[in-house]
Design a protein around this motif. Structure first.
Motif, PDB file in Angstrom:
ATOM      1  N   UNK A 578       0.831  -1.201   0.000  1.00  0.00           N
ATOM      2  CA  UNK A 578       0.000   0.000   0.000  1.00  0.00           C
ATOM      3  C   UNK A 578       0.867   1.253   0.000  1.00  0.00           C
ATOM      4  N   UNK A 579       1.920   1.257   0.809  1.00  0.00           N
ATOM      5  CA  UNK A 579       2.794   2.419   0.886  1.00  0.00           C
ATOM      6  C   UNK A 579       3.593   2.615  -0.394  1.00  0.00           C
ATOM      7  N   UNK A 580       4.061   1.524  -0.974  1.00  0.00           N
ATOM      8  CA  UNK A 580       4.792   1.626  -2.242  1.00  0.00           C
ATOM      9  C   UNK A 580       3.900   2.273  -3.297  1.00  0.00           C
ATOM     10  N   UNK A 581       2.648   1.812  -3.391  1.00  0.00           N
ATOM     11  CA  UNK A 581       1.724   2.334  -4.395  1.00  0.00           C
ATOM     12  C   UNK A 581       1.412   3.811  -4.153  1.00  0.00           C
ATOM     13  N   UNK A 582       1.171   4.176  -2.899  1.00  0.00           N
ATOM     14  CA  UNK A 582       0.882   5.576  -2.584  1.00  0.00           C
ATOM     15  C   UNK A 582       2.058   6.471  -2.962  1.00  0.00           C
ATOM     16  N   UNK A 583       3.255   6.050  -2.628  1.00  0.00           N
ATOM     17  CA  UNK A 583       4.416   6.889  -2.881  1.00  0.00           C
ATOM     18  C   UNK A 583       4.772   6.949  -4.357  1.00  0.00           C
ATOM     19  N   UNK A 584       4.592   5.853  -5.074  1.00  0.00           N
ATOM     20  CA  UNK A 584       4.808   5.882  -6.523  1.00  0.00           C
ATOM     21  C   UNK A 584       3.819   6.844  -7.176  1.00  0.00           C
ATOM     22  N   UNK A 585       2.564   6.800  -6.727  1.00  0.00           N
ATOM     23  CA  UNK A 585       1.552   7.698  -7.275  1.00  0.00           C
ATOM     24  C   UNK A 585       1.876   9.158  -6.952  1.00  0.00           C
ATOM     25  N   UNK A 586       2.350   9.422  -5.732  1.00  0.00           N
ATOM     26  CA  UNK A 586       2.726  10.795  -5.370  1.00  0.00           C
ATOM     27  C   UNK A 586       3.897  11.292  -6.198  1.00  0.00           C
ATOM     28  N   UNK A 587       4.888  10.423  -6.397  1.00  0.00           N
ATOM     29  CA  UNK A 587       6.024  10.819  -7.233  1.00  0.00           C
ATOM     30  C   UNK A 587       5.579  11.088  -8.675  1.00  0.00           C
ATOM     31  N   UNK A 588       4.658  10.260  -9.190  1.00  0.00           N
ATOM     32  CA  UNK A 588       4.158  10.455 -10.546  1.00  0.00           C
ATOM     33  C   UNK A 588       3.464  11.812 -10.681  1.00  0.00           C
ATOM     34  N   UNK A 589       2.655  12.171  -9.673  1.00  0.00           N
ATOM     35  CA  UNK A 589       1.955  13.452  -9.704  1.00  0.00           C
ATOM     36  C   UNK A 589       2.942  14.618  -9.652  1.00  0.00           C
ATOM     37  N   UNK A 590       3.980  14.469  -8.820  1.00  0.00           N
ATOM     38  CA  UNK A 590       4.969  15.543  -8.723  1.00  0.00           C
ATOM     39  C   UNK A 590       5.703  15.741 -10.043  1.00  0.00           C
TER      40      UNK A 590
END
Length: 605
Positions: A578-590
């Motif tokens: 769950x954390x990997x997915x959240x952080x990958x998504x946040x990095x993608x948005x940035x």
């Protein structure tokens, strides 16, 4: 006959007032150092409205060792007692002892500035004392109750819940001690005082000479001294107050360093290993508290041992695979079985390992220094403002270094191995992978998570109306916060209110006067089950009486938006993914946001 943990806590939490027995006077002592006045105001606001049939006998007192005029003004606003102190050299203990000189009630409750009591606090904590007094009249061998500790509860997510996106998966990290370990201590009449949310027999505090001043953990030592004087202490499972949990790394780690050093100091002051006056059970509980802080040293050894062998070819234990399996495997699996059977619904061993790993790099040195007699004398109040800076990133370094070493060790140790070689090295690989996962969690925790809300939302369901001209629209509240409320329109399928409109909301509170609030509609949205709206509240638009009543409503009870039990259907590996997915998504948005900004700048040129 000794009752079980469950029987005792259920009994204490369900006690009612004995019939015909007069209710004693109670002093409510709110202790403050330099906390924000707005935060202190919520605690005072709740304290003045505690439910109690002897309300005339309740004295609320603010003990302020900053001697601040704004706190004195706050006390005047609420009509409570103010005791200021200048030049205090004895930290929290000196402040409390100074204030106690001005108070006389037979029972005294202690609250930190950020710990907001529920309206039921006295109804839940006074009856055990009344029962104890009645039992003492019937049985001269009955020990007096020195204090009753209610759980240290928090209305916001802690650093583990929030930074790991796990507010609904695991309870607050401190729940394990407050609602499990300390309740087990309570079954032996030796609950530990944790600094706030407790009701004391004033006689017990006076019997030990007041709060001890030669320690950073005056709460821990005071409770032990009271037990040493022959008083029992109990802890309940149901929270009766909630406070603010720090979310910044520095605040959390500084708090744990103070606790570690303080417990070591107090154990030395109490002479827990040699003091013959301690009953066996009390001594065991105190020794367990002392040894707990050494567990972080053990955790560092557990992390470094497989690294030394796999990366540097330095064996820590001289044993072949089968000998290691004979000695290690039975103990390891037995430990998992026992802890799984005794830990209850609050926390399992895997989460315990993650939390222990997180604190270990920062607690080993303070524990060693304190054990050698190199004392930390300055009492540092935990900052609850959740301020972060670039320096907080430095806390990543220990985890990052260990994580990198374990990754290299995994690659080096397993590279080129086949068949039986993999089997014989499986124990080392298992521990490397375990620590790799734990340290990955630590990296996520230390990396933080952006904090969007300035106030917490509480799940509160109340009936009310929105005034629309001469028409009242029935509503049902969903969430409340300091500055906003979310509600659903009842029996209305289309929105009759619009964004930007100012409206008056009247909330119906059981057994209380209605609360009338003025606000502006921020958002209106429709779901399958109806129309919802969010209203923004401004302090200046409310009368002081209505605002105080509203804030008491918000904070009167646990925050149901946070879980109180661990979700056992979700494993630590699920949370890791769950954390990997959240952080990958946040990095993608940035990345997308930065690319968009570059394109816009290019077009403007």
């Amino acid at each position: 006959m000794r009752v079980s943990k469950h029987q005792l806590t259920q009994h204490l939490d369900d006690l009612a007032y004995p019939t015909g027995m007069p209710l004693p006077d109670v002093d409510i002592l709110i202790v403050t150092h330099d906390e924000d006045v707005a935060l202190l105001r919520k605690t005072v606001n709740a304290a003045v409205k505690l439910r109690y049939d002897n309300s005339a006998g309740v004295t609320v007192c603010i003990a302020d060792d900053g001697n601040r005029p704004e706190v004195a003004a706050l006390a005047s606003d609420y009509g409570v007692k103010y005791v200021g102190l200048s030049g205090n050299t004895e930290a929290k203990s000196g402040n409390i002892n100074h204030a106690l000189k001005t108070l006389k009630a037979p029972l005294v409750a202690i609250f930190d500035a950020d710990m907001i009591p529920y309206s039921t606090f006295l109804d839940a904590s006074v009856p055990p004392f009344l029962q104890n007094w009645a039992q003492m009249q019937e049985d001269q061998n009955q020990k007096p109750l020195g204090f009753l500790q209610t759980p240290q509860s928090f209305y916001n997510a802690d650093i583990f819940q929030y930074n790991l996106f796990s507010e609904n998966i695991v309870p607050n990290e401190q729940d394990y001690f407050s609602r499990d370990i300390n309740v087990l201590n309570s079954a032996n009449g030796a609950a530990i005082f944790t600094g706030s949310n407790a009701l004391f027999l004033r006689e017990a505090i006076d019997a030990v000479g007041g709060f001890p001043t030669d320690t950073l953990t005056e709460d821990f030592e005071l409770g032990a001294l009271i037990n040493l004087q022959g008083y029992v202490s109990y802890s309940t499972q149901v929270p009766q107050a909630s406070g603010l949990s720090p979310l910044d790394l520095k605040g959390v780690i500084t708090q744990r360093k103070r606790w570690a050093r303080g417990v070591m100091q107090s154990c030395r002051n109490l002479r827990i290993f040699t003091n013959r006056h301690f009953p066996a059970v009390n001594r065991l509980i105190l020794i367990n508290s002392y040894l707990y802080w050494w567990s972080f040293f053990r955790r560092v050894i557990f992390i470094m041992a497989p690294i030394l062998f796999a990366l540097f070819n330095q064996p820590v234990v001289m044993a072949n695979f089968w000998l290691l399996m004979c000695f290690w495997a039975p103990g390891y699996f037995l430990q998992h079985w026992v802890l799984g059977d005794t830990s209850g619904p609050i926390r399992n061993e895997r989460w315990g390992e993650v939390q222990e790993t997180f604190f270990a790099p920062f607690l080993v040195v303070p524990v060693l220094l304190e054990s050698l007699g190199i004392k930390e004398k300055k009492f540092i109040v935990t900052d609850k403002s959740n301020k972060t800076s670039w320096r907080d990133r430095l806390y990543l370094l220990p985890y990052l270094i260990l994580w990198g070493m374990i990754l290299l060790a995994l690659i080096k140790f397993n590279y080129g191995k086949f068949g039986s070689e993999i089997l014989y090295g499986s124990v080392i690989t298992f521990w490397l992978l375990t620590h790799f996962i734990n340290l990955t969690f630590c990296l996520f925790i230390a990396s933080g998570r952006q904090l969007f809300r300035s106030t917490e939302r509480f799940s509160r369901s109340l009936s009310g109306v929105v005034q629309l001209g001469r028409v009242d629209i029935n509503i049902q509240t969903i969430d409340l916060s300091d500055t906003a409320l979310k509600f659903k329109l009842v029996d209305v399928q289309t929105s009759l209110i619009g964004v930007g409109e100012d409206h008056t909301v009247t909330l119906q509170v059981p057994n209380e006067k209605p609360i009338i609030l003025q606000g502006t509609i921020l958002r209106v949205f429709s779901l399958d089950d109806g129309v919802y709206a969010v209203m923004q509240l401004q302090e200046q638009d409310q009368t002081p009486e209505q605002l105080n009543a509203y804030l008491r409503l918000v904070y009167d009870g646990a925050n149901a938006n946070l879980t109180s039990e661990q979700d056992k259907w979700i494993t630590t590996l699920d949370v890791l993914w769950l954390n990997v997915m959240h952080r990958v998504e946040n990095w993608r948005k940035r990345i997308n946001r930065r690319l968009t900004e570059k394109v816009k700048r290019g077009k403007s040129l």
